[in-house]
Write a protein that holds these residues in place. Structure first.
Motif, PDB file in Angstrom:
ATOM      1  N   UNK A 216     -11.842   7.826 -14.022  1.00  0.00           N
ATOM      2  CA  UNK A 216     -10.796   7.995 -13.004  1.00  0.00           C
ATOM      3  C   UNK A 216     -11.382   8.201 -11.615  1.00  0.00           C
ATOM      4  N   UNK A 217     -12.648   8.621 -11.547  1.00  0.00           N
ATOM      5  CA  UNK A 217     -13.298   8.877 -10.258  1.00  0.00           C
ATOM      6  C   UNK A 217     -14.139   7.701  -9.760  1.00  0.00           C
ATOM      7  N   UNK A 218     -14.326   6.685 -10.618  1.00  0.00           N
ATOM      8  CA  UNK A 218     -15.188   5.566 -10.252  1.00  0.00           C
ATOM      9  C   UNK A 218     -14.606   4.764  -9.095  1.00  0.00           C
ATOM     10  N   UNK A 219     -15.491   4.170  -8.331  1.00  0.00           N
ATOM     11  CA  UNK A 219     -15.096   3.314  -7.225  1.00  0.00           C
ATOM     12  C   UNK A 219     -15.223   1.855  -7.653  1.00  0.00           C
ATOM     13  N   UNK A 220     -14.396   1.001  -7.089  1.00  0.00           N
ATOM     14  CA  UNK A 220     -14.425  -0.423  -7.418  1.00  0.00           C
ATOM     15  C   UNK A 220     -15.556  -1.098  -6.644  1.00  0.00           C
TER      16      UNK A 220
ATOM     17  N   UNK B 117     -13.357  12.052   1.374  1.00  0.00           N
ATOM     18  CA  UNK B 117     -14.032  10.792   1.673  1.00  0.00           C
ATOM     19  C   UNK B 117     -14.048   9.880   0.448  1.00  0.00           C
ATOM     20  N   UNK B 118     -14.290  10.464  -0.734  1.00  0.00           N
ATOM     21  CA  UNK B 118     -14.324   9.669  -1.960  1.00  0.00           C
ATOM     22  C   UNK B 118     -12.950   9.088  -2.272  1.00  0.00           C
TER      23      UNK B 118
ATOM     24  N   UNK C 115     -12.052   5.206  -2.459  1.00  0.00           N
ATOM     25  CA  UNK C 115     -11.515   4.677  -3.721  1.00  0.00           C
ATOM     26  C   UNK C 115     -10.251   3.852  -3.469  1.00  0.00           C
ATOM     27  N   UNK C 116      -9.388   4.354  -2.629  1.00  0.00           N
ATOM     28  CA  UNK C 116      -8.159   3.628  -2.308  1.00  0.00           C
ATOM     29  C   UNK C 116      -8.458   2.321  -1.576  1.00  0.00           C
ATOM     30  N   UNK C 117      -9.381   2.391  -0.637  1.00  0.00           N
ATOM     31  CA  UNK C 117      -9.721   1.200   0.134  1.00  0.00           C
ATOM     32  C   UNK C 117     -10.347   0.125  -0.752  1.00  0.00           C
ATOM     33  N   UNK C 118     -11.293   0.511  -1.606  1.00  0.00           N
ATOM     34  CA  UNK C 118     -11.961  -0.460  -2.472  1.00  0.00           C
ATOM     35  C   UNK C 118     -11.010  -0.994  -3.535  1.00  0.00           C
ATOM     36  N   UNK C 119     -10.137  -0.136  -4.057  1.00  0.00           N
ATOM     37  CA  UNK C 119      -9.176  -0.594  -5.062  1.00  0.00           C
ATOM     38  C   UNK C 119      -8.221  -1.619  -4.472  1.00  0.00           C
ATOM     39  N   UNK C 120      -7.823  -1.405  -3.222  1.00  0.00           N
ATOM     40  CA  UNK C 120      -6.929  -2.356  -2.555  1.00  0.00           C
ATOM     41  C   UNK C 120      -7.628  -3.697  -2.337  1.00  0.00           C
ATOM     42  N   UNK C 121      -8.888  -3.644  -1.889  1.00  0.00           N
ATOM     43  CA  UNK C 121      -9.645  -4.882  -1.673  1.00  0.00           C
ATOM     44  C   UNK C 121      -9.886  -5.608  -2.991  1.00  0.00           C
TER      45      UNK C 121
ATOM     46  N   UNK D 184     -18.064   9.989   9.098  1.00  0.00           N
ATOM     47  CA  UNK D 184     -16.675  10.418   9.269  1.00  0.00           C
ATOM     48  C   UNK D 184     -15.798  10.029   8.085  1.00  0.00           C
ATOM     49  N   UNK D 185     -16.354   9.292   7.122  1.00  0.00           N
ATOM     50  CA  UNK D 185     -15.618   8.934   5.919  1.00  0.00           C
ATOM     51  C   UNK D 185     -14.661   7.781   6.069  1.00  0.00           C
ATOM     52  N   UNK D 186     -14.672   7.091   7.183  1.00  0.00           N
ATOM     53  CA  UNK D 186     -13.681   6.041   7.418  1.00  0.00           C
ATOM     54  C   UNK D 186     -14.179   4.650   7.036  1.00  0.00           C
ATOM     55  N   UNK D 187     -15.475   4.421   7.156  1.00  0.00           N
ATOM     56  CA  UNK D 187     -16.031   3.089   6.916  1.00  0.00           C
ATOM     57  C   UNK D 187     -16.843   3.058   5.626  1.00  0.00           C
TER      58      UNK D 187
END
Length: 336
Positions: free
Chosen positions: A45-49, A270-271, A275-281, A131-134
């Protein structure tokens, strides 16, 4: 024995094998199946795409006696130095240019139960900006160079040990030779890495399935030869088997799994954003993904339910198959 167990009998040679219930001890080879499945489900559940890398750091032979005699401080220094070195090098713009996530798992044995301390790390193939944004992805299946990583891990561990235990006399040869470090790209097969690491999170140095025979003369264990990939059998006397096994029992309260970098609790925001950004991509490229079956729903705790059966093939005659005979209650349990 207090929790009872099950009796299995070979349909060919009639040999009987006792399979005992769980005691939930940290060093018990029968326990933790359900706990392992829950841990895997939580980590998934914590893994990143994103792609992942598997990094292994091995302690040189000259330093192993120091770690054996000072396990609490030695293991902590090793895991901290490994994680910090990976994160520091990955932040360099020549590598990733961001803070990666590192999950470090301590491992101290070989298949023959020889003392061989090393650390397995699951590392994200990319990191976040300060900053956790990029999100900065790793390039061309390359994370970091192993040669400078070995130098940095060695220096950090030496400094940390000197700070924790200034009384220790450390062998100079350990700081002069190159340390063995491997970094392997696993692609997007993060689940496969988790299954691999799960064998060391809650398991002990040897499982019941690798104990071939136990009698008054000693213990015979199965182990796989690294070079040939073939299974061999080694016979040890009782004292030597217990010595090898007990040197892998960790000090009470020692955490053998540690999370650093992007997976540290201080960087949860930040995680989550990454996670949301990578899952969307990922969903835009691959489309909707079917939901996998929940491993927790099907997992069974060996302390409350009958344990998984021993290997189907009889370990004595090698030809027959084991069949369940009856359940053994605490008052009925007798040693084989």
């Amino acid at each position: 024995h207090a929790l009872g167990g099950h009796l299995w009998r070979c349909n060919r040679c009639s040999s009987e094998i006792y399979s005992y219930h769980s005691c939930k001890n940290r060093s018990c080879p029968r326990c933790h199946k359900d706990q392992t499945e829950r841990w895997i489900a939580a980590r998934e559940a914590e893994l990143l795409a994103c792609p992942y890398f598997h990094v292994t750091v091995t302690v040189p032979a000259e330093l192993r006696e120091v770690l054996r005699a000072n396990q609490r401080d030695g293991y902590a220094a090793l895991m901290k130095a490994t994680a910090e070195a990976i994160i520091e090098l990955a932040r360099d713009r020549r590598h990733v240019g961001g803070t990666v996530g590192v999950m470090a798992v301590l491992h101290t044995w070989t298949q023959q139960l020889v003392y061989h301390p090393h650390v397995h790390c699951l590392v994200t193939g990319g990191g976040v900006s300060d900053d956790g944004r990029d999100w900065h992805p790793a390039r061309n299946n390359f994370l970091i160079s192993t040669r400078p990583l070995a130098v940095l891990v060695r220096a950090k561990m030496r400094a940390d040990l000197a700070k924790r235990r200034p009384d220790l006399v450390l062998p100079k040869a350990a700081w002069r030779k190159p340390w063995v470090i491997h970094c392997t790209a696993w692609g997007d097969g993060a689940e496969a890495v988790l299954r691999y690491l799960a064998r060391y999170v809650f398991r002990v140095a040897i499982t019941e399935g690798r104990i071939v025979r136990l009698d008054d003369d000693g213990v015979a264990i199965r182990h796989k030869h690294r070079a040939s990939g073939r299974w061999h059998t080694t016979r040890l006397n009782g004292h030597e088997f217990m010595r090898r096994f007990l040197q892998h029992v960790l000090p009470k309260g020692l955490h053998k799994v540690r999370y650093s970098g992007l997976w540290h609790h201080s960087r949860r925001d930040h995680a989550a954003r990454a996670r949301q950004q990578l899952a969307l991509d990922h969903s835009r490229v691959a489309g909707p993904k079917q939901e996998a079956a929940d491993p927790v729903a099907t997992a069974r705790d060996c302390s409350t339910a009958p344990p998984s059966p021993p290997p189907r093939r009889c370990p004595y005659c090698k030809a027959g198959h084991l069949q369940h005979v009856r359940m053994l209650y605490p008052r009925q349990v007798r040693g084989p």
